[in-house]
Design an enzyme around this catalytic site. Structure first.
Site, mmCIF file in Angstrom:
data_model
loop_
_atom_site.group_PDB
_atom_site.id
_atom_site.type_symbol
_atom_site.label_atom_id
_atom_site.label_comp_id
_atom_site.label_asym_id
_atom_site.label_seq_id
_atom_site.Cartn_x
_atom_site.Cartn_y
_atom_site.Cartn_z
ATOM 1 N N SER A 139 17.680 19.721 28.817
ATOM 2 C CA SER A 139 18.707 18.944 28.127
ATOM 3 C C SER A 139 18.427 19.002 26.634
ATOM 4 C CB SER A 139 18.652 17.481 28.603
ATOM 5 O OG SER A 139 19.407 16.626 27.779
ATOM 6 N N TYR A 152 14.580 9.082 30.129
ATOM 7 C CA TYR A 152 15.288 10.344 30.395
ATOM 8 C C TYR A 152 14.774 11.446 29.471
ATOM 9 C CZ TYR A 152 19.118 13.691 30.897
ATOM 10 O OH TYR A 152 19.851 14.823 31.125
ATOM 11 N N LYS A 156 12.784 15.032 30.458
ATOM 12 C CA LYS A 156 13.279 16.357 30.090
ATOM 13 C C LYS A 156 12.287 17.111 29.209
ATOM 14 C CE LYS A 156 16.944 16.287 32.563
ATOM 15 N NZ LYS A 156 17.050 17.192 33.744
#
Length: 257
Positions: A139, A152, A156
């Site tokens: 991402s 998050y 990633k």
């Protein structure tokens, strides 16, 4: 003989777009998701379009179930050639409110799932005596850490690191490992992020967070599934055989590395 690809988390969203593109490219595709109802709907729709697909419901955070998934793909279509670790989840939380449950859940799906999927695919390739490709969902948050998305972003960053280290170790077996790094797409995940951002910011209305992020995209539009699928198609093809260990941004000009 057509090649076979597994795409985890492909019942909807970007994963569905990736699976459809690979099917259009001529791959046998194993659709995968933990949402069995949506998975069956997608499988049925793909078969009506003439794609050669099968579906498999499992939990990517389980090492044994990842091994079972790769075995299913090989048994169904003869062998496995490409494994796409697409499944992932998000969470929007102020850093001081991050708790054990959120850390556990996101790391289990986003990081453990990617590690177990890569291991299972590599073992299957070795068993077959073939080369193979692993393609991970990273991402922009794997290159840049965002407010309210600390967990998050951390997962990633871990995916990007595992992409590099596994690529170094698996190269001796002819296995390449790369990642695609999407930006801002109008998906269910981004709808959830947008809704959660509003809860923590009184000055925001629904849709504002998405507008704010997407307005910074230099190419002037938010991302569509095909934008990501185009990159994965390349990474799954023989044209990318000399590329490994890379986490490639596909964000329309948002993060520059």
């Amino acid at each position: 003989m057509p090649k076979t690809a597994v795409v985890t988390g492909s019942a909807g969203g970007l994963g569905k777009g990736i699976a459809e593109r690979l099917a259009m490219d001529g791959f046998n595709v194993v659709l995968h998701d933990i949402n069995e109802e949506l998975l069956k709907e997608t499988e049925e729709a793909f078969k009506k379009q003439g794609y050669n697909v099968a579906s498999y419901k499992s939990d990517v955070s389980s090492k044994s179930e990842q091994t079972e998934l790769t075995a299913f793909a090989a048994e169904t279509f003869g062998q496995l050639d490409v494994f796409v670790n697409n499944a992932g989840i998000d969470a929007v939380t102020p850093f001081l409110e991050v708790g054990e449950d959120q850390l556990e859940k996101l790391f289990r799906v986003n990081v453990f799932g990617t590690v177990y999927g890569t291991q299972a695919a590599a073992e299957q390739y070795k068993k077959q005596g073939t080369k193979g490709k692993v393609i991970n969902a990273c991402s922009i948050a794997g290159h840049e850490s965002y407010e309210m998305l600390s967990v998050y972003s951390a997962t990633k960053h871990a995916v990007r690191s595992f992409t590099q280290s596994s690529a170094k170790e698996l190269a001796q077996f002819g296995i390449t490992v790369n990642a695609y790094c999407p930006g801002v797409a109008k998906t269910a995940m981004w709808d959830r992020i947008d809704e959660e951002m509003v809860k923590y910011n009184d000055d925001m209305e629904l849709g504002d967070a998405f507008k704010e992020f997407s307005s910074a995209i230099k190419l002037g539009r938010y991302q569509e599934p095909k934008d990501v699928a185009n990159l994965v198609s390349f990474l799954a093809s023989s044209d990318s055989d000399y590329i490994t260990g890379q986490s490639i941004l596909t964000d329309g000009g948002l993060v520059y590395r």
